[in-house]
Design a protein around this motif. Structure first.
Motif, PDB file in Angstrom:
ATOM      1  N   GLY A   5     -28.333  43.144  -4.282  1.00  0.00           N
ATOM      2  CA  GLY A   5     -28.334  41.828  -4.902  1.00  0.00           C
ATOM      3  C   GLY A   5     -29.184  40.821  -4.159  1.00  0.00           C
ATOM      4  N   HIS A   6     -29.098  39.583  -4.608  1.00  0.00           N
ATOM      5  CA  HIS A   6     -29.966  38.541  -4.034  1.00  0.00           C
ATOM      6  C   HIS A   6     -29.556  38.145  -2.623  1.00  0.00           C
ATOM      7  N   GLN A  40     -26.437  43.778 -11.963  1.00  0.00           N
ATOM      8  CA  GLN A  40     -27.122  42.528 -12.300  1.00  0.00           C
ATOM      9  C   GLN A  40     -27.011  42.195 -13.795  1.00  0.00           C
ATOM     10  N   ASP A  41     -26.765  43.228 -14.606  1.00  0.00           N
ATOM     11  CA  ASP A  41     -26.764  43.039 -16.061  1.00  0.00           C
ATOM     12  C   ASP A  41     -25.391  43.216 -16.708  1.00  0.00           C
TER      13      ASP A  41
END
Length: 478
Positions: A32-33, A293-294
């Protein structure tokens, strides 16, 4: 009270050190970010470090645990867990995450201190009960952590970084407990009870084995070899490193001459190697099938269910009325084949719900078989040899896992993608099933040949000459 205090502290430590809400979502967090790592970096460069570290540290930590009498290694384990999750919170980059995996490998290797400490402060008659308490604490802690993480994500809409905070806080709480544990004065090898040393001098330290070449004979490997017999307050005799290594080698030779023990140990090492790979790399597979993420992910529920079903399977193993001496290899073959099918299904169908269900079935089957293998091995061993055999089995499993990781996963080897990796693991479990199918066929042929030889010599077949075997004793919790 002398038993209650260390038991409660140790169980509290086991619970909170395994309460890790982030664990089912670690791959999603790294991709992830917050960390912004690539799948290749996570799967092929970072995760393999845990395997290599665990392998390299297992034997040194085992010796240090015994020499330092457990408590300092428990403190080291608690410290390593705090460092691991502090780095996960603050550190950035591939190299930092590789160091993180090293510290986690150190913490994993130090599990030997957690599971052997209690044997140094209680009587041998309490081993089974105390082992069950300690194992249950870790299982409940793991299940509670996975469920907490999922509820925080799904219900409270927390971020993955918040799970890092909770996991680090739990590790900090666990860090306190080992400092208040009483320090044992004896251990299995370096600090031994005087009675054990006298037995070794009188008997040469080599208990006899009755026909170890007979596949149906269980060797009496528990005769006068327990290094922890006697009350905790008894005096101890220090033993040098060379003598300890000699004792370990002599016990190793004696134990693995017993063919039933060797067969169960072989399955233990082979299956545990594959099990570690599946558990370590299931999250990258799920992430590829259903990116976090989706979509919403439910890894926490899956890990919770698989842990609880695994615990139920372990309890069920004690109630199975199976003649393991006759059907053990065949059941190992059939259930190993079932595990192979689960891996193939996870890999080939590409449906997240099928992946989840197959993973739960895979872990439940493994927990059932590993519990049976644990009992079959432990039933004929003293606590000293129990630690040795399980340590050797785990070391062989890690050695095989390191080779498999180096060839299949590591970017220095083939660096295969996660789908191809799981195809390899499915074939691996199918090969295990084939090995034990051949072992069962060989055992049947040997039995038939022995029976024919007895009849030709005018004797009585073993089944007719011997009284019925007693029912299996209750399962040893481990």
């Amino acid at each position: 009270m002398s038993r209650l205090y260390p038991t409660v502290l140790l169980c509290a430590y086991g619970f909170f050190s395994n309460l890790r809400p982030l664990e089912p979502f670690l791959t999603a967090f790294l991709l992830g970010h917050d960390k912004n790592l690539t799948e290749t970096e996570v799967v092929n460069e970072i995760y393999p470090i845990w395997t290599y570290s665990y392998l390299l540290l297992l034997f040194p930590v085992f010796l240090a645990t015994d020499y330092l009498c457990y408590k300092p290694v428990l403190v080291l384990q608690a410290t390593s867990l705090v460092v691991t999750y502090a780095m996960l919170w603050r550190a950035q980059g591939t190299l930092a995450m590789q160091f993180l995996e090293f510290f986690f490998g150190l913490a994993t290797a130090a599990d030997v201190a957690y599971y052997s400490y209690i044997y140094s402060v209680v009587e041998p008659a309490q081993y089974q009960r105390m082992t069950g308490f300690c194992r249950s604490a870790t299982l409940f802690g793991s299940a509670a952590g996975c469920l907490t993480g999922q509820l925080l994500l799904s219900v409270a809409k927390a971020k993955l970084l918040h799970l890092v905070y909770v996991t680090l806080a739990s590790a900090a709480v666990a860090f306190v407990a080992p400092w208040f544990l009483p320090g044992p004065k004896r251990s299995l090898f370096f600090h031994r009870s005087p009675g054990v040393a006298e037995d070794e001098q009188q008997g040469g330290g080599k208990p006899s084995l009755e026909k170890p070449e007979d596949v149906e004979v269980r060797a009496p490997l528990n005769a006068k070899t327990s290094a922890v017999s006697g009350p905790p307050e008894a005096g101890t005799q220090d033993v040098g490193l060379v003598r300890v290594l000699k004792i370990l080698f002599e016990d190793f030779v004696q134990c693995y001459r017993c063919r039933p023990l060797l067969a169960w140990s072989l399955w233990w090492a082979l299956a545990t190697c594959g099990y570690f790979q599946i558990v370590n790399y299931a999250q990258p597979l799920w992430e590829t099938v259903r990116p976090s993420q989706d979509y919403d992910i439910y890894n926490g529920y899956v890990e919770t269910l698989s842990t609880l079903f695994g615990a139920l399977a372990a309890l069920l193993a004690g109630c199975l009325p199976t003649s393991w001496s006759l059907w053990g290899e065949l059941l190992l073959c059939v259930l190993s084949l079932l595990m192979a099918v689960c891996v193939f299904v996870m890999d080939l169908l590409g449906n997240i719900w099928v992946c989840y269900a197959s993973y739960v079935l895979f872990r439940t089957t493994y927990m059932l078989l590993i519990t049976v293998a644990t009992y079959q091995i432990a039933a004929s061993l003293s606590m000293q040899r129990y630690a040795l055999v399980f340590g050797v089995n785990t070391f062989v499993a890690l050695l095989l896992q390191s080779l498999l990781t180096l060839v299949v996963v590591d970017s220095a080897g083939l660096g295969l993608n996660v789908f191809t990796q799981f195809l390899v693991y499915g074939v691996y479990f199918a090969v295990i099933a084939g090995i034990f199918l051949l072992a069962w066929a060989y055992k049947l042929a040997s039995r038939r040949r022995s029976k024919q030889e007895v009849l030709m010599n005018g004797g009585t077949p073993p089944e007719a000459a011997s009284p019925p075997a007693p029912a299996s004793p209750p399962l040893l919790s481990i």
